[in-house]
Design an enzyme around this catalytic site. Sequence first.
Site, PDB file in Angstrom:
ATOM      1  N   ARG A 100     -17.707  -0.587 -20.828  1.00 51.56           N
ATOM      2  CA  ARG A 100     -17.741   0.853 -21.132  1.00 51.56           C
ATOM      3  C   ARG A 100     -19.123   1.131 -21.707  1.00 51.56           C
ATOM      4  O   ARG A 100     -19.452   0.663 -22.805  1.00 51.56           O
ATOM      5  CB  ARG A 100     -16.647   1.213 -22.135  1.00 51.56           C
ATOM      6  CG  ARG A 100     -16.853   2.577 -22.771  1.00 51.56           C
ATOM      7  CD  ARG A 100     -15.657   3.071 -23.537  1.00 51.56           C
ATOM      8  NE  ARG A 100     -14.600   3.460 -22.631  1.00 51.56           N
ATOM      9  CZ  ARG A 100     -13.551   4.221 -22.975  1.00 51.56           C
ATOM     10  NH1 ARG A 100     -13.434   4.657 -24.210  1.00 51.56           N
ATOM     11  NH2 ARG A 100     -12.641   4.552 -22.094  1.00 51.56           N
ATOM     12  N   HIS A 127     -15.024   7.490 -14.510  1.00 51.22           N
ATOM     13  CA  HIS A 127     -13.960   6.778 -15.237  1.00 51.22           C
ATOM     14  C   HIS A 127     -12.863   6.414 -14.222  1.00 51.22           C
ATOM     15  O   HIS A 127     -11.760   6.964 -14.233  1.00 51.22           O
ATOM     16  CB  HIS A 127     -13.412   7.687 -16.345  1.00 51.22           C
ATOM     17  CG  HIS A 127     -12.621   6.982 -17.392  1.00 51.22           C
ATOM     18  ND1 HIS A 127     -12.390   5.616 -17.389  1.00 51.22           N
ATOM     19  CD2 HIS A 127     -11.986   7.453 -18.515  1.00 51.22           C
ATOM     20  CE1 HIS A 127     -11.664   5.292 -18.450  1.00 51.22           C
ATOM     21  NE2 HIS A 127     -11.401   6.373 -19.146  1.00 51.22           N
ATOM     22  N   GLN A 130      -9.178   5.303 -15.253  1.00 45.84           N
ATOM     23  CA  GLN A 130      -8.364   6.414 -15.725  1.00 45.84           C
ATOM     24  C   GLN A 130      -7.672   7.100 -14.552  1.00 45.84           C
ATOM     25  O   GLN A 130      -6.464   7.365 -14.579  1.00 45.84           O
ATOM     26  CB  GLN A 130      -9.262   7.426 -16.465  1.00 45.84           C
ATOM     27  CG  GLN A 130      -8.507   8.637 -16.958  1.00 45.84           C
ATOM     28  CD  GLN A 130      -7.530   8.290 -18.062  1.00 45.84           C
ATOM     29  OE1 GLN A 130      -7.909   7.653 -19.026  1.00 45.84           O
ATOM     30  NE2 GLN A 130      -6.286   8.692 -17.929  1.00 45.84           N
ATOM     31  N   ASP A 219      -9.606  17.617 -20.077  1.00 41.83           N
ATOM     32  CA  ASP A 219     -10.227  16.545 -20.867  1.00 41.83           C
ATOM     33  C   ASP A 219     -11.046  17.241 -21.955  1.00 41.83           C
ATOM     34  O   ASP A 219     -11.241  18.472 -21.910  1.00 41.83           O
ATOM     35  CB  ASP A 219     -11.121  15.694 -19.933  1.00 41.83           C
ATOM     36  CG  ASP A 219     -11.761  14.495 -20.634  1.00 41.83           C
ATOM     37  OD1 ASP A 219     -11.362  14.167 -21.772  1.00 41.83           O
ATOM     38  OD2 ASP A 219     -12.678  13.878 -20.037  1.00 41.83           O
ATOM     39  N   CYS A 259      -6.440  12.741 -20.057  1.00 41.53           N
ATOM     40  CA  CYS A 259      -6.732  11.306 -20.179  1.00 41.53           C
ATOM     41  C   CYS A 259      -6.552  10.804 -21.609  1.00 41.53           C
ATOM     42  O   CYS A 259      -6.363   9.616 -21.821  1.00 41.53           O
ATOM     43  CB  CYS A 259      -8.147  11.023 -19.689  1.00 41.53           C
ATOM     44  SG  CYS A 259      -9.397  11.995 -20.524  1.00 41.53           S
ATOM     45  N   ARG A 287      -2.283   3.104 -17.703  1.00 39.90           N
ATOM     46  CA  ARG A 287      -3.573   2.407 -17.832  1.00 39.90           C
ATOM     47  C   ARG A 287      -3.327   0.899 -17.791  1.00 39.90           C
ATOM     48  O   ARG A 287      -4.083   0.150 -17.178  1.00 39.90           O
ATOM     49  CB  ARG A 287      -4.275   2.786 -19.142  1.00 39.90           C
ATOM     50  CG  ARG A 287      -4.683   4.252 -19.263  1.00 39.90           C
ATOM     51  CD  ARG A 287      -5.762   4.629 -18.265  1.00 39.90           C
ATOM     52  NE  ARG A 287      -6.943   3.803 -18.390  1.00 39.90           N
ATOM     53  CZ  ARG A 287      -7.902   3.987 -19.297  1.00 39.90           C
ATOM     54  NH1 ARG A 287      -7.847   4.996 -20.129  1.00 39.90           N
ATOM     55  NH2 ARG A 287      -8.969   3.187 -19.349  1.00 39.90           N
TER      56      ARG A 287
HETATM   57  N1   CP Z   1      -8.596   7.680 -21.837  1.00 35.87           N
HETATM   58  C1   CP Z   1      -9.329   6.700 -22.383  1.00 35.87           C
HETATM   59  O1   CP Z   1     -10.157   6.077 -21.735  1.00 35.87           O
HETATM   60  O2   CP Z   1      -9.052   6.466 -23.706  1.00 35.87           O
HETATM   61  P1   CP Z   1      -9.933   5.593 -24.694  1.00 35.87           P
HETATM   62  O3   CP Z   1     -11.247   6.299 -24.849  1.00 35.87           O
HETATM   63  O4   CP Z   1      -9.158   5.565 -25.984  1.00 35.87           O
HETATM   64  O5   CP Z   1     -10.117   4.229 -24.133  1.00 35.87           O
HETATM   65  N1  NVA Z   2     -14.784  12.501 -20.883  1.00 33.84           N
HETATM   66  C1  NVA Z   2     -14.388  11.725 -22.033  1.00 33.84           C
HETATM   67  C2  NVA Z   2     -13.306  10.774 -21.645  1.00 33.84           C
HETATM   68  C3  NVA Z   2     -12.756   9.942 -22.773  1.00 33.84           C
HETATM   69  C4  NVA Z   2     -11.708   8.976 -22.330  1.00 33.84           C
HETATM   70  C5  NVA Z   2     -15.596  10.979 -22.573  1.00 33.84           C
HETATM   71  O1  NVA Z   2     -16.401  10.466 -21.790  1.00 33.84           O
HETATM   72  O2  NVA Z   2     -15.749  10.929 -23.804  1.00 33.84           O
END
Ligand code: CP
Ligand code: NVA
Length: 302
Positions: A100, A127, A130, A219, A259, A287
């Site tokens: 990530r 993502h 997700q 989101d 999400c 997930r």
């Molecule tokens: N939706 C998601 O990716 O959650 P986190 O940021 O908690 O991993």
């Molecule tokens: N769009 C959000 C998703 C978090 C799971 C971010 O990137 O922070």
Amino acid sequence: MFSDLISLADLSSDDLLSLLALADELKAMQKAGKPHRFLEGQTLAMIFEKPSLRTRLTFETGIFQLGGQGIFYKSKLGERESISDVARNLERWVDGIMARTFSHRAVLELAEFASVPVINALTDKLHPCQVLADAQALREHKGDFANLKLAFVGDGNNVCASWFNFAARIPLNVTLVCPEGYALDDDAAAFAQREAKGEVTITHDIEAGLQDADAVYTDVWTSMGQEDEQAERAAAFAPYQVNSKLMALAKKDAVFMHCLPAHRGEEVTDDVVDGPQSIVFDEAENRLHAQKAVMVALMKRT
Ligand code: CP
Ligand code: NVA
């Protein structure tokens, strides 16, 4: 066949449908208490530049249930040593890498230099994990994807771009309903519109965008890394809050999706996220199952 999971656009529609079928199968095995240690003794490096609840916990639980071990590593890639060197160290020790990162380029570079599979666990652009989990949940609630309409309300961000990629491969209709200046980038939109079998559109008109929607997705307005734009984003997105009035513009039996994490009172109100149309915790549960499918598909030795 694919050897990394960086973007859903890199997968064929058969790849995506097989992954979803495997996710369903692994979910059923898990529920039935059937052992499924397909990755016995394997290790997954889990690199995080950003915070996480769902992604970290589901990958770590998932690799454990598959008979392997996750190794959490919090680090900003490229600072202490080059990303290519990190990749060429990791490939000597572990069987898979999930990352990530802030920059999408960082995950691409890991995949370029590591001989083991690399899984994108969120970048500033995409993502994919997700949306796989979301698609599994959407299908559980609505059946086949064909003819479904998903209205993504809010920012044309990483999650939205992965939905556009999904729609490029699987026939469903996706509409981004966003304020001006917040659509996803032209290349990502053009790619989906060119490849899609369903309709892929972008509109600023809330009523038109929500009409006939089977799923309403939102989101956060400010993604991780955009915190200094918070005030201007809050002002631009205010009319796009998913509340009961906005939900009433979609089909009566539309599901609400997010999400998570949710910023309650901003992009969504409590009554919607906690209401009977909400499937947000089914998405979160999946997930686990969807990512187990990704790991098995990429890491299982035949
Ligand atoms: N939706 C998601 O990716 O959650 P986190 O940021 O908690 O991993
Ligand atoms: N769009 C959000 C998703 C978090 C799971 C971010 O990137 O922070």
